[in-house]
Write an enzyme that holds these catalytic residues in place. Structure first.
Site, PDB file in Angstrom:
ATOM      1  N   ASP A   1       0.859  -1.181   0.000  1.00 38.39           N
ATOM      2  CA  ASP A   1       0.000   0.000   0.000  1.00 38.39           C
ATOM      3  C   ASP A   1       0.899   1.235   0.000  1.00 38.39           C
ATOM      4  O   ASP A   1       1.719   1.407   0.908  1.00 38.39           O
ATOM      5  CB  ASP A   1      -0.867  -0.031   1.275  1.00 38.39           C
TER       6      ASP A   1
ATOM      7  N   ASP B   1      -2.990   4.712  -2.157  1.00 36.48           N
ATOM      8  CA  ASP B   1      -3.975   5.403  -1.340  1.00 36.48           C
ATOM      9  C   ASP B   1      -4.262   6.794  -1.914  1.00 36.48           C
ATOM     10  O   ASP B   1      -3.334   7.529  -2.272  1.00 36.48           O
ATOM     11  CB  ASP B   1      -3.378   5.546   0.076  1.00 36.48           C
TER      12      ASP B   1
ATOM     13  N   GLU C   1      -6.553   4.085  -5.622  1.00 36.85           N
ATOM     14  CA  GLU C   1      -7.815   4.377  -4.941  1.00 36.85           C
ATOM     15  C   GLU C   1      -8.289   5.737  -5.445  1.00 36.85           C
ATOM     16  O   GLU C   1      -7.752   6.776  -5.061  1.00 36.85           O
ATOM     17  CB  GLU C   1      -7.601   4.409  -3.420  1.00 36.85           C
TER      18      GLU C   1
ATOM     19  N   HIS D   1     -11.136  -2.521   3.936  1.00 39.14           N
ATOM     20  CA  HIS D   1     -10.947  -2.270   5.367  1.00 39.14           C
ATOM     21  C   HIS D   1     -11.662  -1.007   5.850  1.00 39.14           C
ATOM     22  O   HIS D   1     -11.638  -0.717   7.037  1.00 39.14           O
ATOM     23  CB  HIS D   1      -9.453  -2.156   5.650  1.00 39.14           C
ATOM     24  N   ASP D   2     -12.238  -0.234   4.933  1.00 39.47           N
ATOM     25  CA  ASP D   2     -12.926   1.005   5.320  1.00 39.47           C
ATOM     26  C   ASP D   2     -14.442   0.848   5.381  1.00 39.47           C
ATOM     27  O   ASP D   2     -15.145   1.773   5.794  1.00 39.47           O
ATOM     28  CB  ASP D   2     -12.638   2.123   4.304  1.00 39.47           C
TER      29      ASP D   2
HETATM   30  O1  TEU Z   1      -9.204   5.997   2.440  1.00 40.27           O
HETATM   31  C1  TEU Z   1      -9.532   7.161   1.773  1.00 40.27           C
HETATM   32  C2  TEU Z   1     -10.951   7.467   1.771  1.00 40.27           C
HETATM   33  O2  TEU Z   1     -11.490   7.762   0.757  1.00 40.27           O
HETATM   34  C3  TEU Z   1     -11.652   7.560   3.062  1.00 40.27           C
HETATM   35  O3  TEU Z   1     -12.294   8.797   3.049  1.00 40.27           O
HETATM   36  C4  TEU Z   1     -12.640   6.517   3.264  1.00 40.27           C
HETATM   37  O4  TEU Z   1     -13.680   6.667   2.361  1.00 40.27           O
HETATM   38  C5  TEU Z   1     -13.128   6.663   4.674  1.00 40.27           C
HETATM   39  O5  TEU Z   1     -12.213   5.943   5.440  1.00 40.27           O
HETATM   40  C6  TEU Z   1     -14.486   6.146   4.905  1.00 40.27           C
HETATM   41  O6  TEU Z   1     -14.907   6.514   6.158  1.00 40.27           O
HETATM   42  C7  TEU Z   1      -7.852   5.685   2.492  1.00 40.27           C
HETATM   43  C8  TEU Z   1      -7.646   4.432   3.304  1.00 40.27           C
HETATM   44  O7  TEU Z   1      -8.290   3.358   2.654  1.00 40.27           O
HETATM   45  C9  TEU Z   1      -8.128   4.660   4.705  1.00 40.27           C
HETATM   46  O8  TEU Z   1      -8.027   3.519   5.492  1.00 40.27           O
HETATM   47  C10 TEU Z   1      -7.286   5.769   5.293  1.00 40.27           C
HETATM   48  O9  TEU Z   1      -7.760   6.096   6.563  1.00 40.27           O
HETATM   49  C11 TEU Z   1      -7.310   7.022   4.417  1.00 40.27           C
HETATM   50  O10 TEU Z   1      -7.081   6.733   3.049  1.00 40.27           O
HETATM   51  C12 TEU Z   1      -6.224   7.960   4.845  1.00 40.27           C
HETATM   52  O11 TEU Z   1      -4.988   7.431   4.490  1.00 40.27           O
END
Ligand code: TEU
Length: 543
Positions: free
Chosen positions: A96, A199, A251, A315-316
């Site tokens: 990542d 990311d 992403e 994971h989000d």
């Molecule tokens: O997520 C980016 C992102 O778009 C976030 O706004 C996501 O939609 C949010 O976590 C939802 O509540 C990436 C990673 O996947 C995330 O885990 C990180 O926290 C974030 O970037 C910051 O690096």
């Protein structure tokens, strides 16, 4: 594009996959121990969420040293051993790349903070405020507060953080920053990884620092999300990746479908994650997405982006059976989702536990959540004096803890994630005793068995890897499509017919012709689909 062909990518959230040293936190040696499991479900590519040195305020998405392994995950030797063992199992590793921001503990930032004349000031966005503790503009960050924080020792000087306060944004217009990032990529590519998930790849270019249009979430985003200028910055990453023939999967937060398509067509990224499905509204009461909207969004993505990075989970997000399947229908619905994921055009991304049909926590008290997004929502709700139930609902709907519960490999204490009497860093899901690899391996009716059958179908039918997709006319809650061979090829075609809803629905019996390869019901009625029924047919090629 399409370089992964028929393969899928399996996402591992290392803290929650397998704890080999019994400290309650998953680690690299744990992943190595589980290569046998990964191979048994057909994994050829693994994306590891961040494993680098981090204060873990955002669970590794806040990096303090890009070239060091966080000791909680192990050592560099463990990492190299993992890459090698994975290779021996024909599994490639994707890391990542989190370079929209660093942690505020990164030496670049600590140096920038302590010395106004440090060259590292220009690695970030330090700006003068408007006096009286007023920030340079009205942008807000992920916690709904100002995206600027005033320096403790320099009144009226602020730094920018579009995510959390502990994640200062990097200044991509500084060539030294770009050079450093390219160096990080080479460092890991030289160690034999096959590429990166990147990311927030669409957020690097900041095109102006004027006030933004006021919105509840993300005021100012029109100045830094998915700007056309971002493409030339991403090209700097492509340059490095091309030298290694490495994969780049971005992403694409905030990017339109046509913008994602452009990243692919211009060979800047191999593919990009769209947020179209992620941002589908959910019903306020039951938390699920309307089947019609899901259908519409899938068709738009499939027809407007040449090669999709398909995903329902990461994971989000909350678990997909909770987001897309009505209560009481999870068994069938889980299989329907897996069936769609594995047969659409593009590369499927399977998040650990998704192959088991893992679900969200049954009891979820958002005030106890470890995730910083959940806490930010609760605080926001409190500040705005929202009714308590609303704050709680909003927070648990967005809680990222759900998908971060430890992976369950068996039904012993510790669920095969960790040992007996060891407290995991995040609590076990209440359903782990039922939804786990061992139980599901023994059950031919399980989600895992269905998933394995899907992998076999993908391997046996080249049309699923490379074929075109054609959507068939059907009711608004039914998704029906053909996967057809590329022009000139004579492979068998595949037809997928799915009921996305909890209603029993009539269909054109013609959709039920062909050789049935897989279904989630035993009894098949050609003119009818039961709730969440999915059927996959083979249609012999015209030899
Ligand atoms: O997520 C980016 C992102 O778009 C976030 O706004 C996501 O939609 C949010 O976590 C939802 O509540 C990436 C990673 O996947 C995330 O885990 C990180 O926290 C974030 O970037 C910051 O690096």
């Amino acid at each position: 594009m399409g370089r992964l062909k028929g393969d899928f990518v399996y996402q591992i959230y290392p803290a929650s996959f397998k704890d080999s040293n019994r400290d309650g936190f998953g680690d690299l040696n744990g992943i190595r121990e589980k290569l046998g499991y990964l191979t048994s479900i057909g994994v050829r590519h693994v994306w590891l969420s961040p494993i680098f040195l981090s204060p873990m305020v955002d669970m590794g998405y806040d990096i303090a040293d890009y070239k060091a392994i966080d000791p909680r995950f192990g050592t560099m030797a463990d990492f190299l051993a993992l890459v090698q063992a994975a290779k021996a199992n024909r599994i490639g590793i994707l890391l990542d790349l989190v370079v929209n921001h660093t942690s505020d503990q990164h030496p670049w930032f600590t140096k920038a903070l302590s010395d106004p004349s440090s060259p590292y000031r220009d690695f970030y966005f330090f700006r003068k405020g408007k006096g009286n503790h007023r920030p340079p503009n009205n942008w807000t960050s992920m916690d709904f507060k100002s995206a600027w924080t005033e320096l403790p020792n320099e009144p009226d000087v602020f730094y920018l953080h579009t995510f959390s306060k502990t994640q200062p944004d990097l200044n991509w217009s500084n060539p030294k920053v770009v050079e450093a990032i390219q160096g990080i990529m080479r460092f890991w590519l030289d160690k034999g990884i096959e590429g990166f998930r990147i990311d927030l790849v669409t957020c690097y270019a900041k095109t102006g620092f004027q006030d933004g249009r006021k919105t509840t979430v993300g005021t100012g985003q029109e100045h830094y999300v998915a700007q056309p200028e971002n493409h030339s910055l991403v090209k700097k990453l492509t340059e490095v990746a091309d030298g290694y023939d490495a994969l780049l999967i971005g992403e694409c937060f905030g990017a339109s479908r046509s913008d994602i398509a452009r990243y692919e067509i211009d060979h800047e990224l191999d593919m990009g994650f769209s947020f179209d499905l992620t941002h589908l509204p959910t019903h306020w009461r039951n938390g699920t997405v309307k089947s019609r909207w899901l259908k519409r969004a899938i068709i738009a993505l499939q027809t407007q982006i040449p090669w999709n990075a398909n995903y329902f989970e990461n994971h989000d997000l909350r678990r997909s059976p909770n987001r897309f399947v009505a209560r009481g229908f999870r068994q069938a619905g889980t299989k329907a989702l897996l069936g769609i994921l594995m047969t659409l055009k593009g590369t499927p991304f399977v998040y650990q536990g998704e192959e088991l049909g893992a679900v969200d926590y049954v009891r979820h008290d958002p005030s106890k959540a470890l995730d910083l997004v959940t806490q930010a929502i609760l605080e926001f709700a409190k500040e705005k004096h929202l009714p308590k139930f609303l704050g709680k609902t909003l927070a648990s709907r967005h809680s990222r803890d759900n998908a971060r519960a430890p992976m369950a490999f068996d039904y012993q204490p510790g669920f095969g994630f960790s040992g007996i009497n060891i407290k995991p860093w995040i609590r076990y899901n209440e359903r782990s005793g039922i939804i786990n690899v061992q139980k599901e391996s023994e059950n031919p009716e399980s989600a895992l068995s269905f998933f394995k059958a899907l992998v076999k179908i993908r391997n046996d039918n080249p049309v699923l890897a490379q074929g075109r997709i054609h959507f068939l006319p059907s009711k608004s809650r039914v998704l029906a499509y053909l996967r057809l061979p590329e022009t000139g090829k004579k492979d068998d075609a595949i037809r997928v017919v799915v009921n996305l809803s909890r209603f029993s629905l009539g269909i054109n019996p013609k959709l039920s012709k062909g050789e049935l390869l897989l279904a989630n019901r035993h009894e098949i009625k050609p003119g009818r689909l039961t709730p969440y029924e999915i059927r996959i047919y083979r249609i012999p090629g015209q030899a």
